[in-house]
Write an enzyme that holds these catalytic residues in place. Structure first.
Site, mmCIF file in Angstrom:
data_model
loop_
_atom_site.group_PDB
_atom_site.id
_atom_site.type_symbol
_atom_site.label_atom_id
_atom_site.label_comp_id
_atom_site.label_asym_id
_atom_site.label_seq_id
_atom_site.Cartn_x
_atom_site.Cartn_y
_atom_site.Cartn_z
ATOM 1 N N ASP A 131 9.676 6.959 5.483
ATOM 2 C CA ASP A 131 9.582 6.019 4.361
ATOM 3 C C ASP A 131 8.228 5.343 4.451
ATOM 4 O O ASP A 131 7.504 5.540 5.431
ATOM 5 C CB ASP A 131 10.721 4.979 4.405
ATOM 6 C CG ASP A 131 11.141 4.532 3.010
ATOM 7 O OD1 ASP A 131 10.299 3.991 2.281
ATOM 8 O OD2 ASP A 131 12.315 4.720 2.653
ATOM 9 N N HIS A 148 9.196 7.115 -2.063
ATOM 10 C CA HIS A 148 9.238 6.457 -0.747
ATOM 11 C C HIS A 148 8.321 7.169 0.235
ATOM 12 O O HIS A 148 8.656 7.322 1.410
ATOM 13 C CB HIS A 148 10.680 6.439 -0.204
ATOM 14 C CG HIS A 148 11.551 5.396 -0.836
ATOM 15 N ND1 HIS A 148 11.516 4.076 -0.463
ATOM 16 C CD2 HIS A 148 12.472 5.479 -1.830
ATOM 17 C CE1 HIS A 148 12.391 3.383 -1.195
ATOM 18 N NE2 HIS A 148 12.980 4.213 -2.036
ATOM 19 N N GLU A 156 15.063 6.487 -6.164
ATOM 20 C CA GLU A 156 14.128 5.440 -6.574
ATOM 21 C C GLU A 156 12.689 5.906 -6.819
ATOM 22 O O GLU A 156 11.749 5.190 -6.507
ATOM 23 C CB GLU A 156 14.116 4.313 -5.522
ATOM 24 C CG GLU A 156 15.471 3.646 -5.388
ATOM 25 C CD GLU A 156 15.484 2.500 -4.377
ATOM 26 O OE1 GLU A 156 15.999 1.437 -4.738
ATOM 27 O OE2 GLU A 156 14.991 2.669 -3.243
HETATM 28 C C1 ACM Z 1 18.998 3.684 -1.366
HETATM 29 O O1 ACM Z 1 19.628 2.696 -0.975
HETATM 30 N N1 ACM Z 1 17.812 3.549 -1.938
HETATM 31 C C2 ACM Z 1 19.535 5.016 -1.260
#
Ligand code: ACM
Length: 464
Positions: A125, A202, A258
């Site tokens: 990440d 991410h 996201e």
């Molecule tokens: C997440 O909590 N973004 C999978």
């Protein structure tokens, strides 16, 4: 047993005489099931697999008193037990804060005690890349290190990466030998470690170490890979090849959550890809990437697992969906005949506060998820038909660690909520009873101090 009672057991072969007998055999219909039988001479634990016998041992561990030097008396019982779900998971984010391999082993001990069989490690990440990849050394020479020890300081102060070994470098990573050691430790406890490699979003740390994989080729600018560039696929497939060599897990988690997709509409390569493939929007462009990665994983005998955003723009044909934004994504995926792991933030996000008196709690990401609410979760959606319900393969709780810098805080957020999780995963709903659970918890909490809590980490000491 020695840790709990101070007593040692002698080990010998054979099934005669007094003692605890472990044996294979019994009802093969439930491969992870076991029978535990207590008579005046013997405690016999049997199961059709070693995993089943192992779970019987965990039940015995939970049944003995936590007291040094006292005699142990067990009631005469016959327990026939097996799990409701085959996938019983817990997730740990090791990117936002890096937790070393000895602590991960301690986590595995806790999972095993609660009969969980999957540990999902969020290895990559923005806050740091955590796994050695031989082909891409900058991931661990640079992208694994950042300017501040805690995520919060780093996030609020420029989000810079550092060269490994420089005086301001904080972070860390697992070497490939560390991973092999962790996988072996997990296997001894019948736990499958599922690696998560995030894509397409991410990924700030990757795109700063290897800026040519982003749309603008500038470091510190983007979170999403360029999906138009073939180099992105070359990178992801090379990384996944090393990951698959290390992790025997059938599931490989590819993230998928996201994505901002902000640079794709103005990126020439992304636009060319959309035109060539007939993709009508950026969701379909993300879906194109996930499809291609699924083909790659399937060709290597693995299955793709991703967060519920992978539904957007069309699910890859064999994908399993991890439903986190509530249960809606899981319900939709089951209707589309895809396997589902339920991990809704509404019940199973252990980074949420567990009390309303937040002044007395360590700072958390928000939310409110007390023990009783976790315990109350019923993962089988009533809106699905019995045929569709078969796609709900399991349940997982997630622990994101933005606000969790220490080992002791991980344990504080997980225990005892993990005990409630274990009952959701293992026990049929008609046998669940919160008051009874609370009674059992009194003993469990004593066991935490003996068996499950780790000693303070260097970060714990620095904070205190
Ligand atoms: C997440 O909590 N973004 C999978």
């Amino acid at each position: 047993i020695k840790d709990l009672t101070g007593k040692s057991l002698a080990v010998q072969a054979g099934t005669d005489g007094k003692g605890i007998i472990l044996q294979l055999g019994g009802n093969a219909e439930n491969p992870e099931g076991y029978q535990l039988k207590v008579t005046s001479d013997q405690v016999v634990i049997s199961g059709p697999t070693e995993a089943g016998v192992f779970y019987g041992i965990q039940t015995l561990r939970k049944s003995i008193p936590v007291a040094q030097g006292v005699d142990i008396a067990l009631p005469a019982v016959e327990i026939n037990d097996y799990p409701r779900f085959s996938y019983r998971g817990a997730h740990l984010d090791v990117s936002r804060h890096f937790f070393d391999k000895e602590f991960i082993k301690k986590q595995m001990d806790a999972l095993a005690y609660y009969k969980l069989n999957r540990l999902h490690l969020h290895l990559t990440d923005a806050a740091g890349w955590r796994i050695e990849i031989k082909k891409y050394p900058r991931l661990t020479e640079f992208a694994a290190w950042r300017e501040f020890p805690t995520w919060k300081e780093w996030w609020n102060n420029g989000r810079r990466y550092e060269e490994e070994g420089s005086k301001d470098a904080h972070g860390g990573y697992y070497t490939q030998d560390d991973i092999r050691e962790l996988v072996a430790y997990a296997q001894e406890r019948f736990i499958t470690v599922i690696p998560e490699i995030e894509m397409p979003a991410h990924s700030e740390e990757v795109l700063t170490a290897y800026p040519e994989l982003s749309c603008t080729h500038e470091p510190y600018k983007q979170a999403d890979f360029c999906v138009g560039n073939e180099k992105t696929f070359e990178f992801l497939e090379n990384v996944l090849t090393e990951v698959m060599e290390l992790f025997p897990s059938e599931y490989i988690h590819i993230g998928g959550d996201e994505a901002g997709k902000a640079s794709w509409p103005t990126c020439k390569l992304c636009q060319a890809r959309m035109k060539k493939e007939g993709l009508k929007d950026v969701n379909e462009l993300q879906s194109y990437l996930i499809h291609r990665i699924e083909v790659f994983l399937n060709a290597h005998g693995r299955k793709l697992l991703g967060w519920d955003e992978i539904l957007e723009g069309g699910l890859a044909p064999n994908a399993t969906v991890m439903s986190w934004r509530g249960e809606g994504g899981g319900i939709e995926a089951a209707k589309q005949k895809h396997d589902v792991i339920m991990s809704p933030n509404t019940y199973l996000y252990f980074d949420y506060y567990q009390s309303k008196d937040v002044e007395q709690e360590p700072e958390a990401i928000g939310g409110y998820l007390p023990l009783e609410r976790v315990y109350s979760y019923e993962p089988m959606p009533a809106s699905l038909t019995p045929e569709e319900q078969k796609y709900i393969k399991g349940v997982q709780a997630n622990l994101w660690t933005e606000y969790i810098p220490t080992f002791s805080q991980v344990e504080y957020m997980e225990l005892p909520r993990m005990a409630a999780l274990a009952d959701i995963q293992w026990t049929n709903p008609e046998h669940k009873d919160y008051q009874d659970f609370l009674q059992r918890l009194v003993r469990m909490v004593k066991i935490y101090d003996c068996l499950l809590y780790t000693s303070p980490s260097p970060r714990d000491k620095r904070q205190s």
